[in-house]
Design a protein around this motif. Structure first.
Motif, PDB file in Angstrom:
ATOM      1  N   ASP A   1     -19.564  -5.740  29.637  1.00 56.12           N
ATOM      2  CA  ASP A   1     -19.729  -6.324  30.966  1.00 56.12           C
ATOM      3  C   ASP A   1     -20.957  -7.228  30.959  1.00 56.12           C
ATOM      4  O   ASP A   1     -22.025  -6.872  31.434  1.00 56.12           O
ATOM      5  CB  ASP A   1     -19.878  -5.212  32.004  1.00 56.12           C
ATOM      6  CG  ASP A   1     -19.641  -5.725  33.415  1.00 56.12           C
ATOM      7  OD1 ASP A   1     -19.622  -6.958  33.579  1.00 56.12           O
ATOM      8  OD2 ASP A   1     -19.485  -4.912  34.330  1.00 56.12           O
ATOM      9  N   LEU A   2     -20.774  -8.429  30.365  1.00 56.20           N
ATOM     10  CA  LEU A   2     -21.895  -9.353  30.207  1.00 56.20           C
ATOM     11  C   LEU A   2     -22.407  -9.843  31.552  1.00 56.20           C
ATOM     12  O   LEU A   2     -23.607  -9.989  31.758  1.00 56.20           O
ATOM     13  CB  LEU A   2     -21.462 -10.528  29.325  1.00 56.20           C
ATOM     14  CG  LEU A   2     -22.520 -11.601  29.051  1.00 56.20           C
ATOM     15  CD1 LEU A   2     -23.705 -10.992  28.312  1.00 56.20           C
ATOM     16  CD2 LEU A   2     -21.921 -12.744  28.246  1.00 56.20           C
ATOM     17  N   LEU A   3     -21.479 -10.101  32.487  1.00 56.05           N
ATOM     18  CA  LEU A   3     -21.891 -10.613  33.791  1.00 56.05           C
ATOM     19  C   LEU A   3     -22.817  -9.636  34.496  1.00 56.05           C
ATOM     20  O   LEU A   3     -23.819 -10.020  35.096  1.00 56.05           O
ATOM     21  CB  LEU A   3     -20.658 -10.900  34.643  1.00 56.05           C
ATOM     22  CG  LEU A   3     -20.931 -11.490  36.022  1.00 56.05           C
ATOM     23  CD1 LEU A   3     -21.512 -12.883  35.885  1.00 56.05           C
ATOM     24  CD2 LEU A   3     -19.669 -11.518  36.863  1.00 56.05           C
ATOM     25  N   LYS A   4     -22.474  -8.351  34.436  1.00 56.90           N
ATOM     26  CA  LYS A   4     -23.307  -7.346  35.092  1.00 56.90           C
ATOM     27  C   LYS A   4     -24.689  -7.282  34.460  1.00 56.90           C
ATOM     28  O   LYS A   4     -25.700  -7.112  35.151  1.00 56.90           O
ATOM     29  CB  LYS A   4     -22.618  -5.981  35.019  1.00 56.90           C
ATOM     30  CG  LYS A   4     -23.317  -4.904  35.820  1.00 56.90           C
ATOM     31  CD  LYS A   4     -22.524  -3.613  35.802  1.00 56.90           C
ATOM     32  CE  LYS A   4     -23.219  -2.529  36.630  1.00 56.90           C
ATOM     33  NZ  LYS A   4     -22.462  -1.255  36.618  1.00 56.90           N
ATOM     34  N   VAL A   5     -24.747  -7.431  33.139  1.00 57.79           N
ATOM     35  CA  VAL A   5     -26.040  -7.415  32.454  1.00 57.79           C
ATOM     36  C   VAL A   5     -26.916  -8.565  32.928  1.00 57.79           C
ATOM     37  O   VAL A   5     -28.131  -8.420  33.105  1.00 57.79           O
ATOM     38  CB  VAL A   5     -25.821  -7.480  30.925  1.00 57.79           C
ATOM     39  CG1 VAL A   5     -27.153  -7.648  30.195  1.00 57.79           C
ATOM     40  CG2 VAL A   5     -25.107  -6.231  30.436  1.00 57.79           C
ATOM     41  N   ILE A   6     -26.294  -9.722  33.184  1.00 55.00           N
ATOM     42  CA  ILE A   6     -27.054 -10.901  33.583  1.00 55.00           C
ATOM     43  C   ILE A   6     -27.498 -10.816  35.038  1.00 55.00           C
ATOM     44  O   ILE A   6     -28.638 -11.144  35.375  1.00 55.00           O
ATOM     45  CB  ILE A   6     -26.212 -12.171  33.343  1.00 55.00           C
ATOM     46  CG1 ILE A   6     -25.943 -12.352  31.840  1.00 55.00           C
ATOM     47  CG2 ILE A   6     -26.910 -13.398  33.905  1.00 55.00           C
ATOM     48  CD1 ILE A   6     -24.999 -13.485  31.523  1.00 55.00           C
ATOM     49  N   THR A   7     -26.604 -10.397  35.919  1.00 54.60           N
ATOM     50  CA  THR A   7     -26.897 -10.426  37.357  1.00 54.60           C
ATOM     51  C   THR A   7     -27.588  -9.167  37.867  1.00 54.60           C
ATOM     52  O   THR A   7     -28.217  -9.204  38.923  1.00 54.60           O
ATOM     53  CB  THR A   7     -25.601 -10.634  38.152  1.00 54.60           C
ATOM     54  OG1 THR A   7     -24.699  -9.539  37.888  1.00 54.60           O
ATOM     55  CG2 THR A   7     -24.932 -11.936  37.763  1.00 54.60           C
ATOM     56  N   GLU A   8     -27.472  -8.068  37.151  1.00 52.70           N
ATOM     57  CA  GLU A   8     -27.990  -6.798  37.663  1.00 52.70           C
ATOM     58  C   GLU A   8     -29.492  -6.807  37.928  1.00 52.70           C
ATOM     59  O   GLU A   8     -29.944  -6.186  38.905  1.00 52.70           O
ATOM     60  CB  GLU A   8     -27.631  -5.657  36.704  1.00 52.70           C
ATOM     61  CG  GLU A   8     -27.774  -4.287  37.336  1.00 52.70           C
ATOM     62  CD  GLU A   8     -27.277  -3.190  36.411  1.00 52.70           C
ATOM     63  OE1 GLU A   8     -27.731  -3.149  35.239  1.00 52.70           O
ATOM     64  OE2 GLU A   8     -26.435  -2.394  36.831  1.00 52.70           O
ATOM     65  N   PRO A   9     -30.329  -7.478  37.106  1.00 52.16           N
ATOM     66  CA  PRO A   9     -31.765  -7.473  37.424  1.00 52.16           C
ATOM     67  C   PRO A   9     -32.092  -7.957  38.831  1.00 52.16           C
ATOM     68  O   PRO A   9     -33.077  -7.512  39.415  1.00 52.16           O
ATOM     69  CB  PRO A   9     -32.347  -8.415  36.355  1.00 52.16           C
ATOM     70  CG  PRO A   9     -31.407  -8.301  35.205  1.00 52.16           C
ATOM     71  CD  PRO A   9     -30.055  -8.137  35.821  1.00 52.16           C
ATOM     72  N   LEU A  10     -31.273  -8.858  39.385  1.00 54.47           N
ATOM     73  CA  LEU A  10     -31.509  -9.325  40.752  1.00 54.47           C
ATOM     74  C   LEU A  10     -30.722  -8.507  41.771  1.00 54.47           C
ATOM     75  O   LEU A  10     -31.280  -8.031  42.765  1.00 54.47           O
ATOM     76  CB  LEU A  10     -31.143 -10.811  40.872  1.00 54.47           C
ATOM     77  CG  LEU A  10     -31.272 -11.410  42.278  1.00 54.47           C
ATOM     78  CD1 LEU A  10     -32.713 -11.325  42.770  1.00 54.47           C
ATOM     79  CD2 LEU A  10     -30.792 -12.857  42.288  1.00 54.47           C
TER      80      LEU A  10
END
Length: 643
Positions: free
Chosen positions: A245-254
């Motif tokens: 789940d690459l998208l979650k890895v990218i967006t999760e910090p915000l």
């Protein structure tokens, strides 16, 4: 109309902005009241004979690179670098706002979506299952969430695989609402809106047309169920790992600092868990630990003891041992609503407003940056790469390569909504043609199903077969849809329908909002209500409507291509009242209402009125007049209203 007062006519042509032109016979009057506002108008484009679907030439009017001195070249490089960084930043915020938008919809309608799935009698009706899939996916703004609910119900035995197939089809339709909403936000420019809305709704038409063909075929023969069952039984498929789940890895910090949800609550409501009904979707504890201990409990008698458990009688009571699991909360979440103590609906509405604001802002800024960056040779190269076909005789391979690209990108970001929403602005500004966006969208449909297949392969052994079969049904449905509506150019009906709708919404922009409301809310709700009333009611109302719709479509086609075969009374729709076969009367009423509201707002704020008149004085296509009364002239009839 007020006697002696100047009149203003609303022009229905041009850029479809509200256009007010002063009547010629009042042009010579020296003074008019200064408090009356007028709206902007734009001239008809000089090139009326040009095809509006031709990709625009984004010309670079700046100084050529060779004519710049060293300082100018350094500034241009720095400016281009800054624009690229800003574009990536706005794109990141755009994706994060889509994630928050999905969370807000789940907070507002997630529990209602779970309750919809609880009525198995309704779900057994394939038409009701289809519209439930549409509604639930629109409510939670995620086909992955609605599909996971269906998989949970199938795995727990509450829903049969064959009954779940129409729901999966509906989820495929509902997921296209996101990029359609994104397209509506590009309504500022007529031609951009035309292309963007067509590029978004080509996904809608593909899904609806596929359902119209494949759902009756599935109900009659069960071919999707039988084919996927054969695949499951033929291969020894082992449990796999979770899909990345690459998208979650990218967006999760915000996004994890804004809101975190417990999506298992919706699945729990759908599967009938009473504890989930009163549980909040907002996650409070992000780190928990479950501990299982063996405890002694009393049972009514020896007969109630578990065969493998120790059982004894003490003080006239029967005791046995049983495992009990306790959950210990270790660490609270860090999002901003963790201590808010607000109901889910209030938090959902707050996030809905903020996410839509962020989505609109990011989209506007992205489009403006792309306009400033994609000029000259850069635009030529990008448009050639994206829109040029392979040389003859391999040109037919280009579309399939685009499908592979769309599937790969969707697999990477694990969201078809994000991918299709990202290419919608590019279609709007003319970088990607709708003919190229169509196979990219079809590939995105395939990509989102492959990630679901990988996720299903991570299921436990006892539920693996059913969950994997549902995922394969989704995959085969999209493959069959592609075989129906892509390989032969004449069968690419979704492109023609999307262009026709794009032309209509470019002329009447309010029709885009009406389309969204009818297609994704009102129509599914009406069909669901008729299904709940019983199949007799559904057939009694639905069959006449379908027959009438088919009749109208056939007559329209014959009016365009073989008029001589029609009786004289059907060679045009002029025998009907005009509101039944034209949007012009409706457009007049909508325009009048919008103008009246805008006028009232401007009266309340003098600075708003002055700013509007200043803008119109700069527009050389306008003659500005202050006017105390608004009149609308259409086809020889004059309508008036007092301001």
């Amino acid at each position: 109309m007020y006697a002696g007062s100047p009149s203003v006519s609303i022009a229905s042509r041009g850029r479809n902005r509200v256009s007010l032109f002063a009547d010629a016979k009042y042009a010579a009057e020296p003074e008019l009241p200064s408090h009356s506002p007028v709206s902007l108008a734009e001239k008809e484009p000089a090139e009326e004979d040009q095809d509006p679907w031709d990709l625009p030439e984004l010309q670079d009017n700046g100084v050529k690179w060779s004519d710049l001195n060293t300082r100018g070249k350094v500034l241009r490089v720095l400016t281009s670098t800054l624009k690229t960084v800003l574009l990536l930043g706005f794109l990141y915020m755009f994706v994060c706002s889509l994630d928050v938008l999905s969370s807000s919809f789940q907070l507002v309608g997630g529990k209602a979506a779970g309750d919809i799935f609880k009525d198995n009698a309704v779900l057994s009706n394939p038409v009701a299952g289809l519209v439930i899939g549409v509604l639930v996916t629109v409510l939670v703004q995620s086909s992955s969430t609605s599909s996971s609910i269906v998989v949970s119900m199938v795995s727990s035995g509450l829903l049969e695989v064959r009954s779940a197939v129409p729901i999966i089809m509906g989820a495929n339709i509902g997921t296209s609402v996101t990029n359609t909403i994104v397209a509506v936000m590009q309504a500022g420019d007529r031609n951009e809106f035309r292309r963007a809305f067509a590029g978004a709704t080509v996904h809608d038409f593909f899904n609806w047309l596929s359902v119209l063909v494949l759902l009756p075929l599935e109900v009659a023969s069960g071919f999707l169920y039988k084919l996927t069952k054969l695949i499951i039984d033929s291969f020894q498929i082992q449990t796999g790992a979770d899909a990345p789940d690459l998208l979650k890895v990218i967006t999760e910090p915000l996004t994890k600092n804004i809101i975190e949800l417990d999506s298992s609550v919706i699945s729990g409501i759908a599967t009938g868990d009473p504890a989930a009904q009163n549980k909040s979707l907002i996650k409070i504890w992000c780190k928990t630990q479950k501990v299982t201990n063996l405890v002694n409990i009393t049972v009514p008698g020896i007969a109630n003891c578990t065969p493998d458990a120790l059982c004894w009688v003490e003080n006239n009571q029967t005791w046995t041992e049983q495992n009990q699991t306790e959950t210990f909360n270790l660490k609270k979440c860090t999002h901003i609503f963790v201590h808010a103590n607000l109901p889910d609906l209030a938090v959902g509405l707050i996030l809905l407003a903020l996410s839509l604001l962020a989505l609109c802002t990011c989209l506007i800024l992205i489009v403006k940056l792309l306009h400033s960056m994609l000029k000259g040779q850069v635009a030529v190269v990008i448009k050639k790469v994206l829109n040029t076909d392979f040389p003859f005789p391999f040109g037919w391979l280009t579309g399939y390569l685009a499908m592979i690209v769309g599937a790969g990108m969707t697999f990477i970001v694990q969201s078809s909504s994000v991918f299709t929403s990202a290419i919608t602005p590019l279609v709007g500004i003319g970088v990607i043609s709708i003919e190229r966006a169509y196979p990219l969208t079809l590939g995105s449909n395939i990509g989102t199903t492959t990630t679901a297949i990988l996720a299903a392969m991570a299921s436990p052994g006892e539920t693996l077969a059913n969950s994997l079969q549902i995922s394969l049904c989704h995959f085969v449905f999209n493959i069959c849809g592609i075989l129906l509506w892509y390989p032969i150019p004449i069968t690419r009906v979704p492109i023609r329908l999307a262009k026709a709708l794009g032309n209509r919404t470019a002329k009447y922009r309010w029709f885009a909002a009406l389309y969204l409301f009818l297609c994704f809310f009102l129509f599914p709700l009406l069909v669901l209500g008729l299904s709940i009333a019983g199949w007799q009611v559904l057939v009694g109302v639905g069959v006449p409507v379908v027959v009438l719709l088919v009749f109208v479509i056939v007559v329209n086609i014959m009016q365009s291509h073989c008029l001589r075969f029609l009786p004289s009374c059907l060679r045009s729709w002029d025998f009907l009242p005009k509101p039944l076969h034209s949007l012009k009367p409706w457009d007049r009423q909508v325009t009048l209402a919008m103008t009246f509201c805008r006028t009232r707002c401007c009266f309340c704020c003098k600075c708003c009125n002055d700013e509007e008149k200043d803008e119109m004085k700069e527009d050389k296509s306008l003659e500005v007049y202050d006017n105390p009364a608004l009149t609308i002239e259409d086809e020889g009839k004059v309508f008036a209203t007092s301001l």
